[in-house]
Scaffold this active site. Structure first.
Site, mmCIF file in Angstrom:
data_model
loop_
_atom_site.group_PDB
_atom_site.id
_atom_site.type_symbol
_atom_site.label_atom_id
_atom_site.label_comp_id
_atom_site.label_asym_id
_atom_site.label_seq_id
_atom_site.Cartn_x
_atom_site.Cartn_y
_atom_site.Cartn_z
ATOM 1 N N ALA A 66 0.810 -1.216 0.000
ATOM 2 C CA ALA A 66 0.000 0.000 0.000
ATOM 3 C C ALA A 66 0.842 1.263 0.000
ATOM 4 C CB ALA A 66 -0.930 -0.008 1.215
ATOM 5 N N TRP A 71 0.212 4.274 8.492
ATOM 6 C CA TRP A 71 -1.246 4.223 8.361
ATOM 7 C C TRP A 71 -1.771 5.305 9.311
ATOM 8 C CZ3 TRP A 71 -3.744 1.255 4.824
ATOM 9 C CH2 TRP A 71 -3.016 0.227 4.227
ATOM 10 N N TRP A 110 4.869 -1.435 19.771
ATOM 11 C CA TRP A 110 4.691 -1.666 18.341
ATOM 12 C C TRP A 110 5.114 -3.077 17.940
ATOM 13 C CZ3 TRP A 110 6.857 2.615 20.643
ATOM 14 C CH2 TRP A 110 6.013 3.738 20.702
ATOM 15 N N HIS A 111 4.805 -4.037 18.837
ATOM 16 C CA HIS A 111 5.071 -5.455 18.593
ATOM 17 C C HIS A 111 3.757 -6.222 18.510
ATOM 18 C CE1 HIS A 111 9.242 -4.870 20.735
ATOM 19 N NE2 HIS A 111 9.178 -4.279 19.554
#
Length: 570
Positions: A34, A63, A505-506
């Site tokens: 994306a 995002w 962020w895992h």
């Protein structure tokens, strides 16, 4: 054109799969991403930079609409106040998280992967996965039974002589507290402090896209890479997945293949499955989506590592400088055991950041970032907010849903505070404070000229008189809890941790791998989605449990192992 394999998501797993599957010249591969491309001859400078703080905060690579709940959401009490939504930076760029992350290249504990096998992932024990960790890396420092020398991702450590004064002081504080020095974080898994292992060579990031999608790989006639391409829906004929509908530069196209692999991460991969009608029956019916396959585990048991931070002001002489040889902000880490009876050794982790952000204030603030390496909180979930493919899903991590995680973070904060007040760190820092990654911190962390000038002005005042600095930190930096409060009152410390704990962020485990008789297993040990044909998931979502590690290298390992499995099938 029809393909043998379509890979949806060009992050770490997708980059590995594209390289390995297209190495067989007759195997036609399409990789959809994306975000933007990062070709070897035109990598954005923010991504190639050895210092990751600019890429990580750059909205071009995110995002941007994704927000999540990290605190526990009560579904049994509709009148309870819902916790705040937080921005959750997930990469939208070729290479995925490896293009914007901290470049931490650790693997986790051997016990992690033995637990994977015990939970039903047969063939994924430590002895099974170690060869694939070695296959990923080209270790520039060590040559022994733990390390690979031929892999596509270089791995190294910054020597102590190149550490800044703050990092050296943190190491001295760890030594004073009784921890031993480990030269190799990825060697024998034991407690101690060490130079952190990074995926970096010649002072430049080496992402999965750079390591696996190099010029020679891109030149293969059987590999097509389509960036700026967002998958809209999966295409099915009966219960067989036969392709993907995607929007390429604003134009809708359909692509067909013998097999589709979702490699979109632990938030977006389950969302794709749910929109296709694969998931918990009740939720699908609530959304008005026809049930294609009843797979109760889709989106369930989402995990991350709960994390808190103790920060402080760095004296001028101990700060990082752009002229430092490495320009690395995290040079030293600590792995230790909480001695919780049921927890394995090395269940806690502390990373020492000698610079907290890219801007002028970030240079002045150091942080000890602690996370629960072995978390027991696994009640998170991903659900659809809408059937619209453009809508981000509802994401609830439910961090600290297990009291053992909260208790260990409280004990860890006290331990970090003691080390912060010890002579080595007290000599190079002042004004310790419990830090929160708040919306205010996020807003000032966005890379733009306004924040550049604003932080310069604030930094000038912080470098002024001690009284002014302390007042500014208490008035504008600390969010509700002072250092004295949390150190003197366990109730205040618990309240701070409940409010300030975030994930690191895992995101993992929302499409878990497991046995056929496990009702919560979403994929089998070859990553095939249950109840349908022609569809696999390969990314962190299939982890049976999140390992004691930053997740990038476990993802690379997983993709390497799955690529061999797929090729062996024919």
């Amino acid at each position: 054109m029809d393909y043998d394999t379509i890979i949806v998501g060009g992050g770490s797993a997708g980059s590995v799969l594209a390289n390995r599957l297209s190495a067989r010249s007759a195997h036609r591969v399409l990789l959809l991403e994306a975000g933007q491309d990062t070709p070897p001859d035109n990598v954005p400078k923010e991504i190639s930079d050895t210092y990751p703080g600019t890429a990580y905060f750059d909205p071009r690579f995110h995002w941007t609409d994704l927000k999540v709940h990290t605190q526990i959401v009560s579904h049994n009490n509709p009148d309870a106040e819902r916790p705040p939504l937080r921005k959750y930076e997930q990469a939208r760029v070729l290479g995925g998280g490896s293009s914007i992350n901290g470049q931490m290249a650790n693997r986790g504990a051997p016990t992690d992967y033995d637990e994977w096998e015990a939970r039903g992932a047969e063939g994924w024990s430590w002895k099974n996965v170690l060869p694939y960790f070695k296959k990923v890396e080209r270790d520039l420092d060590f040559e022994d039974e733990w390390h690979g020398k031929e892999g596509r991702i270089p791995v190294r450590r910054i020597p102590q002589q190149h550490w800044n004064a703050h990092a050296k002081a943190a190491a001295a504080a760890f030594e004073l507290a009784g921890f031993k020095y480990l030269p190799d974080q990825n060697g024998e898994f034991t407690d101690g402090y060490f130079p952190v292992t990074i995926s970096n060579a010649e002072e430049k990031r080496v992402s999965a896209a750079l390591g696996y999608l190099d010029a020679a790989t891109r030149a293969r006639r059987n590999l097509t890479i389509s960036t700026n391409t967002q998958a809209k829906s999966l295409v099915f004929e009966g219960t067989r997945c036969v392709g993907v509908v995607a929007v390429v530069d604003g134009q809708e196209q359909e692509f067909r293949a013998k097999e589709v692999i979702l490699s979109c991460g632990a938030i977006h991969s389950p969302a794709h499955l749910l929109r296709a009608g694969i998931g918990p029956v009740g939720h699908l019916r609530d959304m008005g989506i026809p049930v294609l396959a009843a797979v109760e585990g889709v989106g369930q048991r989402l995990m991350d590592h709960p994390s808190i931070s103790l920060s402080s002001f760095i004296r001028r002489s101990a700060r990082m400088r752009d002229s430092d040889p490495s320009r690395r902000h995290i040079l030293v880490g600590l792995r230790y055991s909480s001695n919780l009876p049921e927890a394995p050794k090395g269940d806690m982790f502390v990373a020492v950041a000698s610079k907290s952000a890219w801007h002028a204030v970030g240079v002045q603030i150091a942080s000890m970032l602690a996370f629960v390496n072995k978390t027991y909180s696994e009640t998170g979930q991903v659900r659809l907010a809408s059937r619209d493919w453009r809508s981000e899903p509802v994401v609830e991590f439910n961090l600290l849903s297990d009291r053992r995680d909260l208790d260990r973070l409280m004990n860890c904060f006290k331990m970090m505070a003691a080390m912060q007040m010890s002579p080595p760190l007290a000599a190079v820092t002042t004004d310790p404070f419990p830090a929160s990654y708040s919306d205010k911190v996020r807003q000032i962390g966005v890379v733009n000229e306004k924040n550049r000038w604003l932080t310069r002005a604030i930094a000038t005042m912080l470098d002024g008189p001690q009284a002014l600095r302390s007042w500014l930190i208490d008035r504008y930096v600390v969010e509700g809890f002072t250092f004295q409060q949390v150190m003197q009152d366990d109730e205040a410390l618990e309240a701070f941790i409940r409010k300030a704990t975030i994930g690191v962020w895992h995101a993992s485990c929302s499409c878990r791998m497991g046995r056929e008789d496990d009702p919560m297993a979403v994929v089998d040990t070859s990553s095939r989605v249950r109840g349908v044909a022609g569809l696999r998931v390969v990314d962190a979502s299939i982890f049976p449990v999140v390992p004691c590690a930053n997740t990038n290298f476990p993802v690379l390992m997983t993709a390497e192992k799955m690529a061999d499995t797929i090729l062996a099938e024919g």
